[in-house]
Design a protein around this motif. Structure first.
Motif, PDB file in Angstrom:
ATOM      1  N   THR A 163       0.825  -1.210   0.000  1.00  0.00           N
ATOM      2  CA  THR A 163       0.000   0.000   0.000  1.00  0.00           C
ATOM      3  C   THR A 163       0.856   1.255   0.000  1.00  0.00           C
ATOM      4  N   ALA A 172      -5.570   5.819   0.241  1.00  0.00           N
ATOM      5  CA  ALA A 172      -4.613   4.828   0.741  1.00  0.00           C
ATOM      6  C   ALA A 172      -5.324   3.760   1.571  1.00  0.00           C
ATOM      7  N   MET A 223      -7.323   1.322  -0.769  1.00  0.00           N
ATOM      8  CA  MET A 223      -6.415   0.376  -1.426  1.00  0.00           C
ATOM      9  C   MET A 223      -5.895  -0.642  -0.413  1.00  0.00           C
ATOM     10  N   GLY A 224      -5.448  -0.149   0.757  1.00  0.00           N
ATOM     11  CA  GLY A 224      -4.897  -1.037   1.766  1.00  0.00           C
ATOM     12  C   GLY A 224      -5.908  -2.025   2.311  1.00  0.00           C
TER      13      GLY A 224
END
Length: 283
Positions: A42, A153, A156-157
């Protein structure tokens, strides 16, 4: 969340999971490896997007036609790694020191893979990132822009963490129950890498053909079939939403905790003899 399954780079998600489970495994380290790898990937991904959006956007015109060549090179590297695993070999452990802990060694390698994931995804996923996050920052709304960057972020993570935890726990459970699985898992990982790397390289070649004005590339059967899979994944993530994924993450962490407690050695009796035996062996 949808950035993890963008049309350009979605095949790198199974490739990342294959790299995660291809090495040696133990039940106690499954969660740590998965969380560390997801965090590294990430960070590498969002740093590339942030750097491109804030610093390299003026060079986008020069970079964009060259990105497909990078995609082709990345696909070929994954293809070679997959063939290496299919041959029964193990990938070398990356890192600066052979004595470094395994989790430390996985952090830089996964961050680099996340950066490669982002570079392969720029052609498809950078437009909404620029339109939402970078536009907000450039308009003077620094706090809002940073909050949007953080949300990007986290989304996505969240996707890669849930996938990593699920696959890591499934892998360790399979190895614990089937003695032959320990030898099969690396080869299966190699097969996934071969398929993913081959597709990534083919997608880069597809982009190069489009850039050269080859209209026949629009009807590429491989790209069309993969596009259906990608759209199905994106639609599924869109329907699920972050709340369900967070619940899935909590469930996986709870399952990992319960599994760890179930396998924790007990004091006294055979457990004490086993501990003494391991101690003498380590000496």
């Amino acid at each position: 969340m949808l950035g993890a399954v963008n049309p350009c780079g979605f095949a790198l998600l199974p490739a990342y999971l294959s790299l995660l489970v291809a090495g040696k495994s133990d039940t106690r380290g499954a969660v740590g490896r998965a969380l560390t790898a997801a965090a590294g990937l990430t960070v590498g991904y969002v740093l590339v997007f942030g750097a491109f959006g804030l610093a390299l956007a003026p060079l986008a015109g020069w970079l964009r036609p060259r990105l497909p060549w990078l995609t082709v090179a990345l696909g070929v590297l994954l293809l070679v790694a997959g063939c290496w695993l299919l041959a029964g070999r193990r990938l070398p452990a990356p890192g600066w020191s052979a004595r470094a802990p395994r989790l430390t060694r996985s952090w830089p390698s996964m961050a680099l893979f996340g950066a490669a994931y982002a570079l392969a995804s720029l052609g498809c996923a950078i437009a909404p990132f620029l339109a939402i996050v970078v536009t907000s920052l450039q308009a003077g709304s620094t706090g809002q822009g940073l909050a949007l960057f953080g949300a990007y972020a986290l989304g996505m993570g969240l996707v890669v963490t849930v996938a990593a935890l699920g696959v890591a726990l499934l892998r360790d459970g399979l190895v614990a129950r089937l003695r032959v699985a320990g030898a099969l898992v690396p080869r299966l990982s190699g097969l996934v890498l071969v398929l993913a790397g081959g597709y990534v390289a083919w997608y880069g070649w597809y982009e190069l053909r489009l850039a050269a004005g080859n209209r026949d590339a629009l009807h590429d059967p491989v790209i069309q079939a993969a596009a259906q899979v990608q759209r199905a994944l994106a639609d599924a993530l869109d329907r699920i939403g972050p709340a369900v994924l967070l619940a899935a993450l909590a469930t996986l962490l709870l399952a990992a905790l319960l599994t760890k407690r179930a396998h924790r050695p007990t004091c006294g009796g055979g457990g004490g003899l086993d501990i003494g035996k391991r101690s003498s062996e380590s000496v």
